[in-house]
Design an enzyme around this catalytic site. Structure first.
Site, PDB file in Angstrom:
ATOM      1  CD  GLU A 151      10.269  12.524  11.805  1.00 52.26           C
ATOM      2  OE1 GLU A 151       9.222  11.913  12.072  1.00 52.26           O
ATOM      3  OE2 GLU A 151      11.209  12.025  11.150  1.00 52.26           O
ATOM      4  CE  LYS A 190      -1.944   2.731   2.942  1.00 51.72           C
ATOM      5  NZ  LYS A 190      -1.830   3.983   2.162  1.00 51.72           N
ATOM      6  CD  GLU A 219      12.960   4.042   8.016  1.00 50.22           C
ATOM      7  OE1 GLU A 219      12.959   4.980   8.849  1.00 50.22           O
ATOM      8  OE2 GLU A 219      12.866   4.211   6.801  1.00 50.22           O
ATOM      9  CB  CYS A 272      12.828   8.986   8.645  1.00 45.54           C
ATOM     10  SG  CYS A 272      13.452   7.873   7.417  1.00 45.54           S
TER      11      CYS A 272
HETATM   12  P1  ADP Z   1       2.933  10.770   7.550  1.00 47.46           P
HETATM   13  O1  ADP Z   1       2.390  11.215   8.895  1.00 47.46           O
HETATM   14  O2  ADP Z   1       4.304  11.167   7.302  1.00 47.46           O
HETATM   15  O3  ADP Z   1       1.991  11.002   6.400  1.00 47.46           O
HETATM   16  P2  ADP Z   1       2.058   8.170   8.123  1.00 47.46           P
HETATM   17  O4  ADP Z   1       2.759   7.353   9.136  1.00 47.46           O
HETATM   18  O5  ADP Z   1       0.736   8.758   8.444  1.00 47.46           O
HETATM   19  O6  ADP Z   1       3.082   9.225   7.651  1.00 47.46           O
HETATM   20  O7  ADP Z   1       1.858   7.338   6.792  1.00 47.46           O
HETATM   21  C1  ADP Z   1       2.724   6.346   6.311  1.00 47.46           C
HETATM   22  C2  ADP Z   1       1.881   5.245   5.680  1.00 47.46           C
HETATM   23  O8  ADP Z   1       1.057   4.675   6.685  1.00 47.46           O
HETATM   24  C3  ADP Z   1       0.941   5.703   4.583  1.00 47.46           C
HETATM   25  O9  ADP Z   1       0.886   4.710   3.574  1.00 47.46           O
HETATM   26  C4  ADP Z   1      -0.387   5.803   5.295  1.00 47.46           C
HETATM   27  O10 ADP Z   1      -1.503   5.642   4.454  1.00 47.46           O
HETATM   28  C5  ADP Z   1      -0.280   4.641   6.260  1.00 47.46           C
HETATM   29  N1  ADP Z   1      -1.153   4.737   7.441  1.00 47.46           N
HETATM   30  C6  ADP Z   1      -1.604   5.848   8.062  1.00 47.46           C
HETATM   31  N2  ADP Z   1      -2.398   5.519   9.106  1.00 47.46           N
HETATM   32  C7  ADP Z   1      -2.446   4.175   9.151  1.00 47.46           C
HETATM   33  C8  ADP Z   1      -3.089   3.218  10.010  1.00 47.46           C
HETATM   34  N3  ADP Z   1      -3.834   3.599  11.015  1.00 47.46           N
HETATM   35  N4  ADP Z   1      -2.881   1.908   9.758  1.00 47.46           N
HETATM   36  C9  ADP Z   1      -2.104   1.507   8.740  1.00 47.46           C
HETATM   37  N5  ADP Z   1      -1.489   2.342   7.895  1.00 47.46           N
HETATM   38  C10 ADP Z   1      -1.646   3.656   8.093  1.00 47.46           C
END
Ligand code: ADP
Length: 500
Positions: free
Chosen positions: A401, A195, A270, A304
């Site tokens: 961050e 995804k 990560e 990161c």
């Molecule tokens: P950022 O805050 O930098 O956008 P995220 O950690 O929110 O980074 O997003 C990284 C990835 O995790 C994206 O593919 C996002 O769609 C996914 N993501 C966000 N929330 C969830 C969740 N609750 N469960 C699984 N994947 C998630």
């Protein structure tokens, strides 16, 4: 700092890709989301809609996991010889190479990053990752174990693919993060549900097309575009996913751990960072200034590993701050597709608000804005490269961050390495650090004292497919790249044979 925000033309090849419908890849077919929903993908430099993509959710994840399960348990992939897997992965690298310019343009358009950097780092790094990992398909071995039990024994281990893996990736290096995830998993024989981030889904879709062109059997790689709380959460909690690999924020990493507990799937993470850069007075200053500026401004600070806490010895502090300011002034802000651009927009409105919120909070907490500190233009998510001085450990800009081109600089006068390590380690993160010095003893000795997965000396943000990468503390679990990543995608089976 010069500003020139106009969108250059894109190649015919990329235009052809953009004009096609963007669907989900499930069991070798491009299909609409079960819900029929789509979402818009935005050019962060112009805020224009580039295209729409299918919005997958739990129902689509179910289908993708079922396809990945079938491909794992039977069919051509399960029977494939290691050398055949290796050559498929290598072929995928060749296809990336053939389409390198198109992919670089795609990244520049979707993420906003400068096309030249996308070509030399993201695309080249992805090709290198597939090539390096392809070799492990034929090289990963178990061991024979000299056991001490009475009698005669043949005891050995075998490394087996862990099974169906869910891979959830962020938006800062869309293609490269997909490559980091797919390459080792494919090389050892796993099947995948990937995804991409909702902000930047396009590179993964294009990669999916190339996976098919390379000839991977149906169901080996499934790609679900969609949102984190729906599609991502469904992958993380899915009872038939054996392992989830996640790159993203520490906050979401914790949610992944909870979601994964249902079937105790394996988890690798990560996550975030607040990486220190420590500059000693004996550092080669010209080199150090260019390197430390790049450590924070590269990819608009959306790394990161960004070197966001900079400690310079007071003997060189003023020169370093002047140098960083001059480096910031040299950056050419513009549309990522413009080959002259060295700094593009941030990826999204959310990210723009986040970074400007931190700039505001830094000011309120008494930081001095040496350069930058403002948004750029009134269209697109641009911010100026920013140097904040008079910062201290209690400020939010130093603790949290930011994920933007904002560096907090602090002088130090200590000479003993334990004290230096103490302030370098004064963070909940532990992803990376860099040390700038000509003194070998200092470099290696401080490297040992730093609690981070990667320590660079006289460089920052350098990586290699063979060089393991990952975090201590709240920066994550496990390592990507190198041979270490193979741990994530394999189980070790121990076979004990009594020779009777
Ligand atoms: P950022 O805050 O930098 O956008 P995220 O950690 O929110 O980074 O997003 C990284 C990835 O995790 C994206 O593919 C996002 O769609 C996914 N993501 C966000 N929330 C969830 C969740 N609750 N469960 C699984 N994947 C998630």
């Amino acid at each position: 700092m010069s500003i020139h925000i106009q969108k250059p033309e894109i190649s015919a090849e990329l235009r052809a890709f953009l004009d096609k419908p963007k669907k989900l890849l499930i069991d070798g077919q491009w299909v609409d989301a079960r819900s029929g929903k789509t979402f818009a993908v935005e050019d962060p430099a112009t805020q224009e809609t580039i295209t729409h993509v299918a919005e997958g959710d739990a129902a689509d994840v179910d289908l993708a996991v079922a396809a990945a399960r079938r491909a794992f348990e039977g069919g051509p992939w399960a029977k494939m010889l290691p050398a055949e897997r290796a050559s498929l992965v290598w072929r995928l690298a060749d296809l990336l190479e053939q389409h390198a310019d198109e992919l670089a343009q795609l990244e520049a358009l979707d993420n906003g990053k400068p096309v030249t950097a996308a070509r030399s780092a993201d695309v080249a790094g992805s090709i290198g990752m597939f090539r390096y990992m392809s070799g492990w398909a034929t090289r990963l071995t178990g061991e024979t174990i000299p056991v001490s039990s009475p009698g005669e024994w043949h005891a050995y281990t075998v490394r087996e693919p862990v099974g169906v893996v869910g891979q959830i990736i962020p938006w800062n290096f869309p293609l490269m993060m997909a490559a980091w995830k797919l390459a080792p998993a494919l090389s050892v024989g796993c099947t995948i549900v990937l995804k991409p981030a909702e902000q930047t889904p396009l590179a993964a879709i294009r990669l999916g097309e190339l996976v098919q062109e390379a000839g991977f059997p149906d169901g080996v790689v499934n790609i679900i575009t969609g949102f984190g709380e729906t599609a991502g959460a469904a992958i993380a909690s899915h009872p038939d996913v054996d392992k989830v690999a996640f790159t993203g924020s520490t906050e979401v990493g914790k949610l992944i751990v909870k979601a994964a507990a249902g079937n105790l799937k394996r988890v690798s993470l990560e996550l975030g960072g607040k990486s220190p850069q420590v500059i000693f007075p004996d550092a080669k200053l010209d080199h150090t200034i260019v390197g430390t500026a790049s450590a924070i401004f590269y990819n608009m600070g959306q790394c990161c590993t960004a070197g966001s806490r900079l400690f310079a010895h007071k003997k060189v502090f003023d020169q370093v701050v002047e140098g960083l300011t001059a480096e910031a002034a040299k950056l050419k802000i513009g549309h990522g597709l413009d080959p002259e651009t060295t700094m593009g927009p941030l990826v999204s409105s959310e990210q723009h608000q986040r970074v400007t919120g931190f700039l505001q909070s830094g000011r309120e907490e008494g930081a001095e804005v040496v350069t930058g500190g403002n948004v750029v233009g009134n269209r697109g998510y641009f911010v100026e490269p920013t140097v904040l001085a008079k910062t201290n450990r209690d400020m939010r800009v130093v603790r949290e961050e930011i994920f933007g081109p904002v560096v907090c600089v602090q002088p130090f006068e200590e000479d003993d390495l334990d004290s230096i390590a103490q302030f370098a380690n004064d963070t909940e993160y532990g992803l990376s650090a860099s040390i700038w010095t000509q003194d070998l003893r200092k470099a290696h000795s401080l490297a040992r004292k730093i609690k981070a997965g990667t320590v660079w000396v006289n460089t920052h943000n350098w990586g290699d497919a063979a060089f393991p990468f990952g975090g201590y503390k709240q920066s994550g679990w496990g390592r990507e790249m190198g041979k270490e990543v193979l741990e994530h995608y394999t189980e070790t089976k121990a076979v004990g044979v009594k020779l009777v």
